[in-house]
Motif scaffolding. Structure first.
Motif, mmCIF file in Angstrom:
data_model
loop_
_atom_site.group_PDB
_atom_site.id
_atom_site.type_symbol
_atom_site.label_atom_id
_atom_site.label_comp_id
_atom_site.label_asym_id
_atom_site.label_seq_id
_atom_site.Cartn_x
_atom_site.Cartn_y
_atom_site.Cartn_z
ATOM 1 N N ASN A 1 -12.010 -10.615 32.663
ATOM 2 C CA ASN A 1 -10.861 -11.394 32.330
ATOM 3 C C ASN A 1 -10.257 -9.617 30.486
ATOM 4 N N GLU A 2 -11.824 -9.514 30.305
ATOM 5 C CA GLU A 2 -11.641 -8.659 28.879
ATOM 6 C C GLU A 2 -11.241 -6.924 29.303
ATOM 7 N N ARG A 3 -11.651 -7.623 31.213
ATOM 8 C CA ARG A 3 -10.897 -5.725 32.027
ATOM 9 C C ARG A 3 -9.606 -6.034 32.469
ATOM 10 N N ASN A 4 -8.898 -7.135 32.293
ATOM 11 C CA ASN A 4 -7.654 -7.190 33.041
ATOM 12 C C ASN A 4 -8.069 -7.046 34.892
ATOM 13 N N ASP A 5 -9.097 -8.361 34.867
ATOM 14 C CA ASP A 5 -9.374 -7.966 36.287
ATOM 15 C C ASP A 5 -8.982 -9.058 36.624
ATOM 16 N N PRO A 6 -7.968 -9.333 37.985
ATOM 17 C CA PRO A 6 -7.443 -10.417 38.422
ATOM 18 C C PRO A 6 -9.063 -11.327 39.369
ATOM 19 N N GLY A 7 -9.274 -10.214 39.651
ATOM 20 C CA GLY A 7 -10.438 -10.788 40.683
ATOM 21 C C GLY A 7 -10.441 -11.379 41.822
ATOM 22 N N LEU A 8 -11.301 -12.025 42.600
ATOM 23 C CA LEU A 8 -11.606 -12.202 43.961
ATOM 24 C C LEU A 8 -12.325 -13.739 43.733
ATOM 25 N N PRO A 9 -11.733 -14.364 44.631
ATOM 26 C CA PRO A 9 -12.654 -15.391 44.922
ATOM 27 C C PRO A 9 -13.789 -15.381 45.158
ATOM 28 N N SER A 10 -15.410 -16.106 45.617
ATOM 29 C CA SER A 10 -16.310 -15.631 45.240
ATOM 30 C C SER A 10 -16.409 -15.726 47.090
ATOM 31 N N ASN A 11 -15.771 -16.505 47.878
ATOM 32 C CA ASN A 11 -15.448 -17.009 48.758
ATOM 33 C C ASN A 11 -15.247 -16.018 49.854
ATOM 34 N N VAL A 12 -14.474 -14.753 49.474
ATOM 35 C CA VAL A 12 -13.645 -13.444 49.996
ATOM 36 C C VAL A 12 -14.478 -13.073 50.848
ATOM 37 N N HIS B 1 -23.750 -25.370 57.296
ATOM 38 C CA HIS B 1 -22.914 -24.700 58.350
ATOM 39 C C HIS B 1 -21.448 -23.599 57.897
ATOM 40 N N ILE B 2 -21.598 -22.502 58.512
ATOM 41 C CA ILE B 2 -20.697 -21.293 57.983
ATOM 42 C C ILE B 2 -19.034 -22.148 58.435
ATOM 43 N N SER B 3 -17.646 -22.085 57.506
ATOM 44 C CA SER B 3 -16.694 -22.232 58.410
ATOM 45 C C SER B 3 -16.011 -21.331 57.179
ATOM 46 N N SER B 4 -15.175 -21.053 58.354
ATOM 47 C CA SER B 4 -14.349 -20.029 57.836
ATOM 48 C C SER B 4 -12.421 -20.123 57.826
ATOM 49 N N ARG B 5 -11.343 -19.850 56.976
ATOM 50 C CA ARG B 5 -10.284 -19.623 57.271
ATOM 51 C C ARG B 5 -9.204 -17.577 56.952
ATOM 52 N N VAL B 6 -8.438 -17.996 58.249
ATOM 53 C CA VAL B 6 -7.941 -17.050 57.687
ATOM 54 C C VAL B 6 -6.122 -16.331 57.502
ATOM 55 N N TYR B 7 -6.184 -15.752 56.643
ATOM 56 C CA TYR B 7 -4.797 -15.706 56.473
ATOM 57 C C TYR B 7 -4.343 -14.540 57.008
ATOM 58 N N PHE B 8 -3.177 -15.140 57.748
ATOM 59 C CA PHE B 8 -1.967 -13.263 57.799
ATOM 60 C C PHE B 8 -1.807 -13.146 56.827
ATOM 61 N N GLN B 9 -1.754 -11.447 56.022
ATOM 62 C CA GLN B 9 -0.559 -11.882 54.745
ATOM 63 C C GLN B 9 0.863 -11.127 55.153
ATOM 64 N N TRP B 10 2.044 -10.756 54.387
ATOM 65 C CA TRP B 10 2.177 -9.479 55.534
ATOM 66 C C TRP B 10 2.995 -8.775 53.714
ATOM 67 N N LEU B 11 3.209 -7.784 53.159
ATOM 68 C CA LEU B 11 3.267 -7.306 52.247
ATOM 69 C C LEU B 11 4.396 -6.262 52.640
ATOM 70 N N VAL C 1 -6.962 -11.757 55.668
ATOM 71 C CA VAL C 1 -7.754 -12.031 54.868
ATOM 72 C C VAL C 1 -8.951 -12.765 55.556
ATOM 73 N N VAL C 2 -10.758 -12.956 54.917
ATOM 74 C CA VAL C 2 -11.170 -14.304 55.932
ATOM 75 C C VAL C 2 -12.138 -14.848 54.599
ATOM 76 N N LEU C 3 -11.770 -15.967 54.526
ATOM 77 C CA LEU C 3 -12.014 -17.250 53.301
ATOM 78 C C LEU C 3 -13.827 -18.340 54.241
ATOM 79 N N SER C 4 -14.436 -17.879 54.021
ATOM 80 C CA SER C 4 -15.670 -18.520 54.128
ATOM 81 C C SER C 4 -16.465 -19.017 53.682
ATOM 82 N N GLY C 5 -17.174 -20.009 53.840
ATOM 83 C CA GLY C 5 -17.715 -20.529 52.976
ATOM 84 C C GLY C 5 -18.690 -22.217 53.563
ATOM 85 N N GLY C 6 -19.672 -23.178 53.080
ATOM 86 C CA GLY C 6 -20.378 -24.178 53.471
ATOM 87 C C GLY C 6 -21.843 -23.555 53.402
#
Length: 141
Positions: free
Chosen positions: A25-36, A60-70, A52-57
Motif C-alpha cells: 500500500n505504501e508503494r501504491n502497488d496493487p499487489g496480486l492475490p497469493s494464489n496466482v 489436493h490442489i485445484s485451479s481456476r482459469v480465466y481468459f481475459q481480453w484487453l 490467468v491461473v489461480l491455484s489453491g488447496g
C-alpha cells in the motif's frame, strides 16, 4: 581490532537509519492475490489475451482459469483496459491442477493449451481452446 569495531559501528549506524520495508500500500502497488499461479499473455492487432491461473488447496490442489481480453487504452494508467474476463468452466472448480498455459496467436484469436492433472487420480489431460472476440472461446479439437 580497530577494523572490526569500525565495521560493527558502520553496520549499526546503517541499521539505525534503515527504515522498515515499504508495504504494498505504501508503494501504491496493487499487489496480486497469493494464489496466482501463472499469467501468460499474447497480443495480436486487435487485442491482448491474458490467461490467468489461480491455484489453491492443501492436500489436493485445484485451479481456476480465466481468459481475459484487453485492448489498448492511452488514457489508462497501464496502457490497456480489460474488456472481458471469462472463467474457463471446463478446467475450473473441480479437482484439476493446471500447469503453465501455452498461448499462440491464431489469426484474429488465439489457441490456448492447458495441461492438467487430476489431484485425486493423478491422471493427466490436455485441454485445447480457441478464442474469438472478447468474451468468447470454444473447446478446440
Amino acid at each position: 581490532m580497530i577494523r572490526t569495531t569500525v565495521g560493527r559501528l558502520l553496520v549499526a549506524v546503517g541499521l539505525a537509519f534503515a527504515g522498515s520495508p515499504a508495504t504494498a500500500n505504501e508503494r501504491n502497488d496493487p499487489g496480486l492475490p497469493s494464489n496466482v499461479d501463472s499469467v501468460v499473455s499474447a497480443s495480436n492487432l486487435d487485442h491482448t489475451l491474458r490467461v490467468v491461473v489461480l491455484s489453491g488447496g492443501f492436500e489436493h490442489i485445484s485451479s481456476r482459469v480465466y481468459f481475459q481480453w484487453l485492448v489498448p487504452d492511452r488514457e489508462s494508467e497501464w496502457g490497456s483496459r480489460l474488456v472481458a474476463s471469462v472463467l474457463v468452466q471446463e478446467v475450473s472448480g473441480g479437482m484439476l491442477s493446471v500447469g503453465q498455459p501455452q498461448l499462440k496467436s491464431d489469426g484474429a484469436g488465439f489457441r490456448v493449451v492447458l495441461e492438467t492433472t487430476d489431484s485425486h487420480t493423478l491422471r493427466n489431460e490436455t485441454f485445447r481452446f480457441s478464442t474469438g472476440p472478447p468474451g468468447f472461446y470454444r473447446v478446440a479439437k
